[in-house]
Design an enzyme around this catalytic site. Sequence first.
Site, PDB file in Angstrom:
ATOM      1  CB  CYS A 237      -0.948   0.009   1.194  1.00 32.22           C
ATOM      2  SG  CYS A 237      -0.152  -0.342   2.758  1.00 32.22           S
ATOM      3  N   GLY A 238       0.342   2.296  -0.536  1.00 37.54           N
ATOM      4  CA  GLY A 238       1.115   3.513  -0.678  1.00 37.54           C
ATOM      5  C   GLY A 238       0.308   4.737  -0.346  1.00 37.54           C
ATOM      6  CG  ASP A 354       8.699   7.498  -6.072  1.00 37.57           C
ATOM      7  OD1 ASP A 354       9.557   7.739  -5.204  1.00 37.57           O
ATOM      8  OD2 ASP A 354       7.632   6.916  -5.819  1.00 37.57           O
TER       9      ASP A 354
END
EC number: 2.7.11.1
Length: 609
Positions: A237-238, A354
């Site tokens: 999850c982010g 990123d």
Amino acid sequence: MESSVNGVDSLSEVQNSVSGVHHHDPLPSGTPQPSRPPLRASRNYDGGHQTKAIHHHNSHVINQKHSHQEGKTLKQEGLPTKLSSKQPPLDDSKGCEPNGVLESEKKRVVDNHGKNYSQPDATFCASPQNSFYSATVYSEAKESFTNTEVSECASVDKSCESEVANSSDFNESRKTSICRASTGSDASDESSTSSLSSVLYKPHKANDIRWEAIQAVRTRDGMLEMRHFRLLKKLGCGDIGSVYLAELSGTRTSFAMKVMNKTELANRKKLLRAQTEREILQSLDHPFLPTLYTHFETEIFSCLVMEFCPGGDLHALRQRQPGKYFSEHAVRFYVAEVLLSLEYLHMLGIIYRDLKPENVLVREDGHIMLSDFDLSLRCSVSPTLVKSSNNLQTKSSGYCVQPSCIEPTCVMQPDCIKPSCFTPRFLSGKSKKDKKSKPKNDMHNQVTPLPELIAEPTNARSMSFVGTHEYLAPEIIKGEGHGSAVDWWTFGIFLYELLFGRTPFKGSANRATLFNVIGQPLRFPESPTVSFAARDLIRGLLVKEPQHRLAYRRGATEIKQHPFFQNVNWALIRCATPPEVPRQVINLPQTEKDLGVKPSGNYLDIDFF
């Protein structure tokens, strides 16, 4: 995939809330159109040679904000010990995008590209004539080449949106990216998004069985919905959603489904980030980048169905290595594929921002796939063919500088040149007698250099504070504005971490790390021992002034010509044997404890400098 995040919903809440929701109309009505599989009939082969029809588009992708109902929250429920695959039908026709139709339905780009020979034990590869580098990477930036021209020097006119930093969200976790300026002011200029039009046909996945499975279900039931998938396991999850291992009901095909709560996104002003990620995924067609098979929305959730990578990420894989670092041979393999991914993104006007081992996933065949594009910056780019002078070839680097037809593995000698790649107009007009009198080291004078394709968005500028602390470029920390050079800084940090098992500027805390990035020089540990070429490449990438950084002007082409990659056959890189092939067994969780992922809850507001 993505790491821990504040406010993550459990797996059962995703499925149970979908099955029990009453539909209202939070968005204008329409019919969401998922991405369609490529038509094999459009693939055209003639004796091993392929043709490509490239359609240029000048239309724009207009960002539209979603209108969501406030106050809709998920009911907290206990996690079941056994996941149910039965879900009632769901009508998502009222919860689609305002326009109701994806851009991919409006623009057809027929791209008869070669097959993706990515089997780890494949014994056959496409011939260099059919798969040399200019055909496998440069030509893939299909819709961004709107103003390609030949010039004596790079004439790249690029513009990009300016993002204003108004607030800060930081996460202490190493695996979670930080983001500032999520107020909605980071919307792209309309003129800069023409290269992001959705691609309907994706030749790199033309023979993927997942397309066939999706098409079979769509033919039977029509539009794909949440009820067609069985969520098996939470993968991660982010900041804007959770990722689950999902199985398409009635088939044995697995996918990675990213589930995002639209109400939470609206409350946190992250809707635009989710929309940006979806649009970027729709535009991609590259062997080392993810495939978006379909996407749909419910009243509460927005879901992206992508490729599942059973090998996990490079961070977890590095932790399992002796000494927690990779061999230089393995590092060269992984960073070479990441380099091609970044080059392709820059050609499309996408700055990734990123890069870190957690976002580099390992496919079932051992090759990599870049993931997570919610922090990516979109801007315009003008790919330009630049004529190379002989001076470039005679510089003292000692390795070839021309891509495509010149092998990058040897010095400029007659045996380096592939005759099949040259036509008579590339050769000098002198007689054979004069040519025979020439020494071998003057061979470069007989060949007109091939032009280089420069597609680096060097003039892109953003003021956003995004990334991971240990990977942040100095210009981001200083708030001076940044462009595509930040990807080459993070590429250097990424290379350093894979080789040495840690990042070069890590401090005792996040604030100390940021000060180290700004003020501390680059140092190498005594152990493990790495080659001079590897250290030299890292030094070139980790220059604190972006205008002096390697690849600032010419992009990935500069890096590919570095001696560290001298043994890399860029044309056949997909046929290279991976250092490690993951096991095909997927261990599913059996208890609630295995499924639960607690939010970190440690976001901080910090003022820097």
